[in-house]
Design a protein around this motif. Structure first.
Motif: not given
Length: 439
Positions: A8-10, A15-17, A91-95, A154-157
């Motif tokens: 679903a994310l793909t 820009d961010y989900t 959004l502040a960056p988070v690994a 969507s950043e990979g978490a």
């Protein structure tokens, strides 16, 4: 499940989900007096989609069936694009974290028949009723939950967790000649069935306290030096400091921004306050918040000086600070907002006796019936107290208090939290009570 959410994310075009899905099993049993008031078992499942597009606002959608997932992702994107902002949300960056966190179920409550839970609560309720004929009413409550939780963005978490919780509480009401008193105790743990066994003495103590209070004199209202036990001192930290440190509250309120300036002195050097979402084994503890940020120990006041606050990714970016892992939602039906986890007053020095040895008259306030906050004004209620013949002393007897209530904010309640503290002495506090008649 993870593959389905990742797919679903793909297909998301924002820009961010982020997608959060929960599957919950819960049960509860309540006795009031000698009557079984309720006994329930339930299952619930659903999810929450949150979408952000640059120069636009948040789009959010919740659902109760995975068949709605793709449609809700598209709907949240549509809602985001409908709101155009002059100042972009950052959004502040988070690994990105990839983890599977299965907490100790300590006796999986899902495998225990409801009838056995009923028998346990009935026995605890009977222990309160059996203390004295002065006990005219009781309330004994058991509640459990196991939450299987997934979070992807969507950043990979990619997170998968199993979160248990069990809560016990007992209230006993004593009455004699028109005088009514209550005793209350509760416990909340991120554990399971084994953790709520052998608690009869705790419930009996609740009723014994209510009976003793029938003979207790009332305090005269006025200003006294006050010593807070660790339970009430923890509530003090939660209400007086914790809520004022939630950055969404500070950022949105000009009055609070003027008051909660980092570097401002809020107390004497003995005072250190923090919020630790990573403290092991506590009810407010989880490895990640509901934005996928790792939880941590955040110092709010260090040696009397304001040095930090609690953040989501959005508030951290807006205020030029770092995310602290404090974005939490009560369930999949709500968006995460900035919330406390395990709030504490750090340990001091010396034994309890050092706090009272030089007091000629004061109040030792114990237990907690709750509290509330309105900007810099706050109040909290002790369950009981003892007369003893600005915080100026803190003992070295810190403990976490695993109470079974919860915190309310923004329509989301009760959120599991924990408070902890040593005994604390306050120079002067206003105590409600009997007021002498005017002469």
């Amino acid at each position: 499940m993870i593959d389905r959410l990742a797919a679903a994310l793909t297909r998301a075009r924002a820009d961010y989900t982020e997608i959060r899905v929960e599957r919950l099993w819960s049960s509860s049993v309540t006795f009031r007096g000698r009557r079984l008031e309720s006994a329930t078992v339930s299952e619930d499942q659903g999810g929450f989609v949150r979408v952000l597009n640059r120069s636009h606002g948040w789009g959010m959608a919740s659902f109760t069936s995975l068949d709605q997932l793709e449609r809700m992702v598209a709907r949240a994107n549509e809602l985001s694009r409908a709101v155009r902002l002059e100042q972009a949300v950052e959004l502040a960056p988070v690994a990105p974290q990839r983890a599977e966190a299965i907490l100790d179920l300590d006796g999986d409550v899902r495998g225990v028949p409801l009838a056995e839970k009923k028998r346990l609560v009935e026995s605890y309720n009977g222990a309160m009723l059996g203390v004295s004929d002065s006990i005219v009413d009781t309330l004994a409550t058991y509640r459990d939950e196991v939450n299987e939780y997934w979070y992807l963005n969507s950043e990979g978490a990619t997170l998968h967790e199993l979160r248990p919780e069990v809560v016990l509480s007992g209230t006993a009401t004593a009455r004699r000649d028109g005088t009514i008193e209550k005793g209350l105790e509760s416990i909340g743990l991120r554990r399971g069935w084994n953790a709520v066994q052998d608690r009869t003495a705790d419930f009996r103590r609740v009723a014994e306290r209510a009976v003793r209070l029938l003979d207790a004199p009332r305090v005269k209202g006025g200003t006294y030096p006050v010593i807070l036990d660790s339970e009430l001192a923890g509530v003090f930290a939660h209400e007086a400091i914790g809520h004022l440190s939630e950055a969404d509250f500070v950022y949105a309120n000009p009055q609070m921004r003027e008051m909660m300036v980092l570097g401002r002195r809020f107390g004497k050097p003995v005072l250190t306050v923090g919020d630790d979402g990573a403290a092991p084994g506590l009810r407010g503890t989880l490895p990640f918040d509901d934005e996928g940020t790792p939880t941590r120990d955040t110092v709010l006041i260090k040696e009397g000086v304001l040095v930090g606050r609690l953040h989501s990714r959005e508030t951290a970016a807006a205020m030029g600070e770092h995310p602290t892992g404090n974005a939490r939602a009560i369930s999949f039906r709500h968006a995460p907002i900035v919330r406390m986890t395990n709030t504490y007053i750090a340990n001091g020095r010396g034994p309890f006796e050092d706090l009272i040895k030089d007091l000629k008259l004061g109040v030792y306030a114990c237990g907690a019936f709750g509290g509330q906050t309105l900007l810099e004004n706050f109040s909290f209620t002790a369950a009981y107290g003892h007369m003893i013949d600005r915080i100026d002393h803190i003992a070295g007897d810190f403990q976490w208090n695993q109470m079974g209530g919860g915190c309310g904010k923004g329509g989301q309640s009760p959120l599991p939290v924990t408070e902890g503290a040593p005994h604390v002495r306050i120079e002067a506090a206003l105590i409600g009570g009997d007021v002498p008649a005017a002469t």
